[in-house]
Write an enzyme that holds these catalytic residues in place. Sequence first.
Site, short mmCIF file in Angstrom:
data_model
loop_
_atom_site.label_atom_id
_atom_site.label_comp_id
_atom_site.label_asym_id
_atom_site.label_seq_id
_atom_site.Cartn_x
_atom_site.Cartn_y
_atom_site.Cartn_z
N GLU A 49 -22.80 16.31 -26.67
CA GLU A 49 -22.87 15.29 -25.63
C GLU A 49 -21.78 14.25 -25.94
O GLU A 49 -21.79 13.65 -27.02
CB GLU A 49 -24.21 14.56 -25.65
CG GLU A 49 -25.42 15.42 -25.44
CD GLU A 49 -26.70 14.62 -25.65
OE1 GLU A 49 -26.61 13.37 -25.76
OE2 GLU A 49 -27.77 15.21 -25.72
N ASP A 60 -29.52 2.70 -25.64
CA ASP A 60 -28.90 2.88 -26.94
C ASP A 60 -29.37 1.84 -27.96
O ASP A 60 -29.42 0.64 -27.67
CB ASP A 60 -27.38 2.80 -26.82
CG ASP A 60 -26.82 3.88 -25.91
OD1 ASP A 60 -27.49 4.92 -25.79
OD2 ASP A 60 -25.74 3.67 -25.33
#
Length: 264
Positions: A49, A60
């Site tokens: 990814e 995140d």
Amino acid sequence: MTTLQTVFEKARAENRSALVGYLPAGFPSKDGAVAAATAMVEAGCDVIEIGLPYSDPLMDGPTIQDAVHRSLMNGTRIGDVMRTVEGVAKSGAATLVMTYWNPVDRYGAERFARDLASAGGTGTITPDLTPEESEPWLAASKEAGIDTVFLVAPSSPDERISRVVSCCTGFVYAASLMGVTGARESVGSAAEGLVKRTRSHTSLPVCVGLGVGNGRQAAEVAAYADGVIVGSAFIRRLLDAPDEKSGLAAVRELADELARGVRH
């Protein structure tokens, strides 16, 4: 181009789970991202990814935020993301872009899907795109011949899981816990149940991410999931390395450990 379908077929034939590694484009440098991802593939990652750096990373944790900040300071743009995908795809791994929706929307959904396919990308993971708003992206992706991956979470009721998986073509991303990315001492206890519930709604592979950082945890997840997703642990190796050469050796070592862990 290696597709997600061939990756999971190969992993099943070898009686193991697929290993999915994440790294943002432009980190530790534009060329360094390609080199690091390639090292991860050579040591055992089946899928990579490539993260599209974004200034407001909702999902995140601090490790990925640090890497993304450095990437943005390196001047990484969408064109660099596509060039990174092109470089990594040459390694033979199925290569995805993980991105929040706003950059795709600004770039143009059809243009983004077309450019990604041209770069050798096999699809996208869009963590903040909801099924209710996904139709333009699903249409653009289908036209370009790339896969779409959406997320389910431990809090997702069965009705929601069914709706989400109907938007997926490559695999389903099962978040192991409620929270942001980052390696942890243990993988979320709800992950196995979430995989089981998700499988009752789809025949697509179900991959688990968030919290996996070593071979022991990879083995734990591989016992019930089709794929094991690791991101922050790779990034931490690069952040802690004194130079890029040492960082490449560190990610290679971790990928080898994880690859041994996903074998049943």
